[in-house]
Write an enzyme that holds these catalytic residues in place. Structure first.
Site, PDB file in Angstrom:
ATOM      1  CD  GLU A 151     -12.236 -32.489  -3.937  1.00 43.76           C
ATOM      2  OE1 GLU A 151     -13.173 -32.003  -4.592  1.00 43.76           O
ATOM      3  OE2 GLU A 151     -12.153 -32.382  -2.696  1.00 43.76           O
ATOM      4  CE  LYS A 159     -18.270 -33.305  -5.096  1.00 40.38           C
ATOM      5  NZ  LYS A 159     -17.528 -32.190  -4.476  1.00 40.38           N
ATOM      6  CB  CYS A 193     -15.482 -33.104  -1.783  1.00 45.21           C
ATOM      7  SG  CYS A 193     -15.543 -31.595  -0.780  1.00 45.21           S
TER       8      CYS A 193
END
Length: 532
Positions: A283, A347, A404
């Protein structure tokens, strides 16, 4: 001692509850001391005994709520203190808010535990049935904590069982929240040894808890008895660049950053090992919009060996209408050998205050010159929660993207309100993350442990690439087949384990069995109250 604990009042009662909760955090990763949760929950049971004794049903909720809130406050403070590290990365801008993260978050989230204890108090009775009432209350509270206000299921009580290879296998049927019910039933059972008024110690509940724990371990050991095969023709390379959250990670340093990634990606494999076919970067790989930088894409295509496909975290911008600001997404991109971006995942589950400011606070906070941790003007935008998460990657089975802390949410790999496409089932979960905000603390280790449980729940391998670590490849039974150290620059080469054919019970039915467990606990607690 149990009678003295039950007799405590006022601040002494709340202080004991806080200390008990904090001690229970030792059962969470990376410590894994299951007896600590047993001590913690037994004290909570005795405190609740004293709070409800002699009180009518309507007068129980308040004292039980305060006990649960104080217990949860202690549990979360001791388990999440490492969040303070993120406020020190840019201390000149965020140090003032450190108490809000380290104390304020546990203080507020403790309300869920208070609600759980209040629900349990409504069904509280003498004897073993109150353990079922507590399992009902805390199981429901943890589920709510994982869903209300975007959800924050970090260090859910079920992780006390969910970090042990044998015990975690139950998650393939009941999921994380089902493990929570089991953990409370097992760890709170010793409290019944000291029930007041009993002519002799009753070992029945403790024996039942021990049998349940042993049964879970034996069933888990049998489930992991065989190694999972590898997917043929696939060799992964996870690049861990160990880029710190400092001034070096700025757009003006783009060439140095890209060169570092390419150099790590092209290191020769160890003697006798296969050449990597797929490269994974973590990321926040780039401090700029790579999709709008054809020179960098060409540099990547030229720098990587022919035939290798790249999966990387990167910020992505959409094309705005005239007069509008472009929306920025935290994304995973698939980059083919010619430098073409062929697929992306945006995301969905953003980190409040980390990637965006909640809408009701956004205007007020920006009026004081405050912003989210990631310095994107206006913050990141969330992807479409109803869209398919599946990424098409040449040479790989269908890939489910998670970024994440999306990996801590059970069932998060499914698009909102939709089942998994049976005609194109996923073959792995890809999790790219940047835990560099938290340094060498329990945080990255807790993150890995929780991501690992998603592999067991879904029956899918997990490929996890972290900027500063811990990167890992995890098979669908939760075994870590390759793992990096933390805070080191390295590459991790590994085969891709195959998925479990047919999936798992949890993958098919989600939290349905967990709901059944709550109903069973409610029935057991209610039946005892009717007999009382």
């Amino acid at each position: 001692m149990p009678r003295r604990i039950a007799a405590s009042r006022g601040w002494r009662r709340l202080g004991l509850a806080w200390i008990a909760g904090a001690f229970g955090a030792l059962a969470m990763p990376p410590y894994g001391l299951l007896p600590a949760l047993a001590v913690s929950l037994c004290i909570a049971v005795w405190l609740t005994d004293g709070a409800v004794s002699g009180r009518s049903l309507g007068r129980r909720a308040g004292p039980a709520f305060l006990i649960g809130w104080a217990w949860g406050f202690g549990f979360l403070t001791a388990g999440l203190w490492w969040l303070g590290s993120a406020f020190l990365v840019e201390a000149d801008e965020f140090l003032w808010a450190l108490p809000l993260g380290v104390i304020g978050l546990p203080f507020g989230v403790g309300i869920f535990y208070g609600a759980g204890f209040s629900a349990a108090a409504a069904l509280w009775s003498e004897g073993p049935a109150r353990i079922a009432a507590l399992a009902l209350g805390l199981g429901g509270a943890e589920w709510l904590r994982g869903h209300v206000l975007t959800g924050f299921p970090w260090n859910v009580l079920g992780m006390a069982l969910g970090q042990n290879l044998w015990l975690m296998q139950a998650a393939a049927s009941v999921g994380l929240y089902g493990l929570t019910v089991l953990a409370v039933l097992i760890c709170a059972a010793p409290a019944t040894l000291f029930d007041a008024g009993s002519p002799r110690h009753s070992y029945g509940p403790l024996a039942a808890a021990a049998i349940l724990l042993v049964a879970l371990a034996l069933a888990g050991a049998d489930r992991v008895g065989q190694a999972d095969p590898a997917v043929s023709g696939v060799r992964l390379r996870l690049v861990q660049p160990n880029l710190q959250q400092d001034a070096k990670f700025r757009p003006e340093n783009r060439d140095d950053i890209v060169d570092r990634y390419i150099e790590l990606s092209d290191r020769p494999p160890e003697a006798g090992e296969a050449t990597p076919t797929h490269i994974v970067w973590p990321e926040s790989a780039f401090p700029f919009l790579i999709q709008r930088d054809p020179d960098t894409l060409a540099k990547i295509a030229a720098g990587l060996k022919p035939g290798r496909v790249l999966l990387t975290g990167a910020a992505r911008a959409d094309e705005p209408l005239p007069g509008e600001r472009p929306r920025i997404y935290n994304a995973i991109m698939v980059i083919e050998p010619d430098g073409t971006i062929t697929d992306t995942y945006d995301k969905v589950h953003l980190v409040p205050f980390g990637e965006y400011l909640p809408g009701f606070l956004d205007g007020a906070l920006r009026a004081f010159g405050l912003r989210q941790f990631v310095a994107i003007p206006g913050g990141f935008s969330a992807g479409n929660p109803a869209a398919q998460r599946i990424l098409t990657v040449p040479g790989l089975p269908p890939v489910v993207g998670t970024i994440c802390y999306e990996a801590i949410f059970p069932a998060a790999i499914r698009p909102l309100g939709q089942p998994i496409d049976a005609a194109r089932p996923p073959g792995l979960i890809l999790n790219v993350t940047n835990d560099g905000w938290f340094g060498d603390t329990p945080g990255p280790r807790q993150h890995l442990a929780q991501a690992r449980l998603r592999a067991v729940e879904e029956g899918l391998p997990m490929v996890r690439d972290a900027n500063t670590g811990i990167s890992a490849v995890i098979d669908p039974h939760g075994r870590i087949t390759a793992q990096s150290a933390i805070d080191v620059e390295t590459v991790l080469d590994a085969d891709l384990p195959a998925r479990i054919i047919g999936g798992t019970i949890y993958a098919r039915f989600g939290d349905l069995l967990f709901a059944g467990m709550l109903v069973a606990c409610a029935a057991a607690a209610t039946a005892r109250r009717k007999r009382a």
